[in-house]
Write a protein that holds these residues in place. Structure first.
Motif: not given
Length: 120
Positions: A1-11, A28-44
């Motif tokens: 599963m490690g590779k799957q987690f890393l692949k989806i993190a890259a997405v 338009d910075y109204s979606l900055s909170n969305v971008q932050s959630h994607i990076h923190l909970l997705g990528w990181t």
């Protein structure tokens, strides 16, 4: 599963970066909170979990790891779309925000249980 987690993190990293470009170009910075959630909970988060699963393969072969993967990757898009809905004042968005957070939190709890159970 490690590779799957890393692949989806890259997405998620690519999606967050693309959204960052869109935000920067549009001004338009109204979606900055969305971008932050994607990076923190997705990528990181998923990237770190993927590295843990690669380092400790016994963790990645459990049903808990698989369920966590799907709960996280259903919960995060639901949460992100719901936050966008909240930004645009969609009435039902609040219910979906809660649903996304519950799925994410439950998946993370499964990860914790998996870690405590398998790392002895």
């Amino acid at each position: 599963m490690g590779k799957q987690f890393l692949k989806i993190a890259a997405v998620y990293f690519a999606l967050g970066a693309l959204l960052n470009v869109i935000i920067g170009v549009s001004g338009d910075y109204s979606l900055s909170n969305v971008q932050s959630h994607i990076h923190l909970l997705g990528w990181t988060t998923l990237g770190i979990i993927g590295l843990i699963y690669v380092a400790f393969p016994a963790l990645s072969v459990t049903i808990l790891a698989r369920i966590h993967f799907w709960m996280h990757n259903i919960g995060l898009p639901v949460l992100v779309l719901a936050i966008i809905g909240k930004n645009y004042e969609v009435a039902e968005a609040g219910v979906w925000v809660v649903t996304g957070w519950v799925l994410l939190a439950a998946g993370i709890m499964l990860f914790m249980v998996n870690m405590w159970d398998r790392l002895r």
